[in-house]
Design a protein around this motif. Structure first.
Motif, mmCIF file in Angstrom:
data_model
loop_
_atom_site.group_PDB
_atom_site.id
_atom_site.type_symbol
_atom_site.label_atom_id
_atom_site.label_comp_id
_atom_site.label_asym_id
_atom_site.label_seq_id
_atom_site.Cartn_x
_atom_site.Cartn_y
_atom_site.Cartn_z
ATOM 1 N N MET A 159 0.830 -1.208 0.000
ATOM 2 C CA MET A 159 0.000 0.000 0.000
ATOM 3 C C MET A 159 0.862 1.254 0.000
ATOM 4 O O MET A 159 0.528 2.257 -0.653
ATOM 5 N N ASP A 163 0.691 4.148 -2.821
ATOM 6 C CA ASP A 163 0.483 5.543 -2.418
ATOM 7 C C ASP A 163 1.610 6.441 -2.931
ATOM 8 O O ASP A 163 1.365 7.534 -3.444
ATOM 9 N N SER A 166 1.361 6.783 -6.827
ATOM 10 C CA SER A 166 0.249 7.642 -7.264
ATOM 11 C C SER A 166 0.511 9.102 -6.883
ATOM 12 O O SER A 166 0.233 10.018 -7.677
ATOM 13 N N TRP A 179 -5.659 12.424 -6.969
ATOM 14 C CA TRP A 179 -6.416 11.232 -6.573
ATOM 15 C C TRP A 179 -5.736 10.590 -5.379
ATOM 16 O O TRP A 179 -4.504 10.526 -5.298
ATOM 17 N N THR A 180 -6.514 10.118 -4.437
ATOM 18 C CA THR A 180 -6.007 9.304 -3.325
ATOM 19 C C THR A 180 -6.981 8.154 -3.134
ATOM 20 O O THR A 180 -8.139 8.207 -3.576
ATOM 21 N N ARG A 181 -6.522 7.102 -2.463
ATOM 22 C CA ARG A 181 -7.406 5.953 -2.255
ATOM 23 C C ARG A 181 -8.553 6.265 -1.308
ATOM 24 O O ARG A 181 -9.507 5.489 -1.198
ATOM 25 N N MET A 184 -12.013 6.084 -2.749
ATOM 26 C CA MET A 184 -12.624 4.805 -3.086
ATOM 27 C C MET A 184 -13.611 4.352 -2.010
ATOM 28 O O MET A 184 -13.552 4.792 -0.861
ATOM 29 N N PHE A 189 -10.242 -0.734 -2.023
ATOM 30 C CA PHE A 189 -8.809 -0.645 -2.316
ATOM 31 C C PHE A 189 -8.078 -1.880 -1.802
ATOM 32 O O PHE A 189 -7.268 -2.483 -2.518
ATOM 33 N N ASP A 190 -8.355 -2.270 -0.577
ATOM 34 C CA ASP A 190 -7.715 -3.450 0.001
ATOM 35 C C ASP A 190 -8.032 -4.693 -0.819
ATOM 36 O O ASP A 190 -7.160 -5.548 -1.041
ATOM 37 N N CYS A 193 -6.019 -4.675 -4.065
ATOM 38 C CA CYS A 193 -4.591 -4.879 -3.840
ATOM 39 C C CYS A 193 -4.239 -6.361 -3.719
ATOM 40 O O CYS A 193 -3.064 -6.732 -3.855
#
Length: 204
Positions: A159, A163, A166, A179-181, A184, A189-190, A193
C-alpha cells in the motif's frame, strides 16, 4: 566446461595421477579466468563507450524517478523472465515496484538478484549531420540499468508503494486535485490490492 572436455578424454588415455597433476595448473588458470570474466561482466552490465558512460549517480537517480517505468529482468531455472513495471524510489538506493500476482516472474523474484532497465529518449543520427566526410549512422539514446536484490513486501508495504507511486504522478497533473485511495469505497482498495504484489530492490 568446454576446456574440461578434452582433459576428460586425456585422463582416459593417461595414468590417472599423472594426468591430474599435469592438468591442475591449466584448470586453475581457467578457473581464475572465469572468475575474472564474471567480475568484469558484473562491473559493466551495459555496453557503454567510456566517452558516453553516465557516471553522475544523482542525475541517474533523477532520470529513473522521472521516467518511473522500466523492464524488470530475472534469470530463473525456467529461463529468462521479463516484466514491465512502474517504479518509485523509496530511499536513496531502494526502488519499489509492484506486479500482478499472476505474473510468471513473481514466484522467482523474492531474494533474487535482478536487473531493472529504464529507457529514455532515443533517436537515429544521420551521418549528414556531422558535417564531416566518411561518417556512418549511429543511434543516440539514454538508458539506465539498475541491479540489486529484490524482496517481497507485506500488505502495508504494498500500500505504501501504491500511495508513493500515485502521489508522484498525481502531483505532475496539477492543478488537478490529486487522486487518493480515500476517494474509493470502503474496503475496495484493500480488495483490489490482493491482485498485486509489491517488491523493493536494493540497488547496488
Amino acid at each position: 566446461q568446454q576446456c574440461g572436455q578434452p582433459a576428460e578424454r586425456k585422463r582416459a588415455a593417461w595414468p590417472g595421477q599423472a594426468c591430474q597433476a599435469a592438468h591442475r595448473p591449466l584448470a586453475d588458470r581457467q578457473a581464475r579466468r572465469s572468475e575474472k570474466r564474471a567480475v568484469q561482466a558484473k562491473a559493466r552490465l551495459m555496453h557503454a563507450h567510456p566517452r558516453f558512460q553516465w557516471k553522475d549517480e544523482p542525475a541517474i537517480r533523477a532520470f529513473v524517478g522521472e521516467r518511473s517505468f522500466g523492464t524488470l529482468i530475472l534469470a530463473t531455472d525456467e529461463g529468462i523472465k521479463i516484466a514491465q513495471a512502474p517504479a518509485v524510489w523509496m530511499g536513496d538506493t531502494v526502488l519499489a515496484v509492484h506486479l500482478s500476482r499472476a505474473n510468471a516472474l513473481v514466484p522467482h523474484l523474492d531474494g533474487a538478484r535482478c536487473l531493472f532497465v529504464v529507457q529514455g529518449a532515443d533517436a537515429y543520427v544521420s551521418p549528414d549531420w556531422y558535417g564531416l566526410d566518411d561518417q556512418v549512422p549511429t543511434w543516440s539514446y539514454v538508458s539506465a540499468e539498475l541491479e540489486g536484490v529484490a524482496h517481497v513486501t507485506d500488505d502495508l508495504g504494498l500500500m505504501t508503494i501504491v500511495d508513493a507511486l500515485s502521489w508522484e504522478h498525481e502531483r505532475r497533473l496539477a492543478p488537478k486535485a490529486p487522486w487518493t485511495r480515500a476517494k474509493m469505497s470502503d474496503g475496495l482498495f484493500d480488495k483490489m490490492c490482493k491482485a498485486i504484489i509489491g517488491f523493493t530492490i536494493e540497488v547496488d
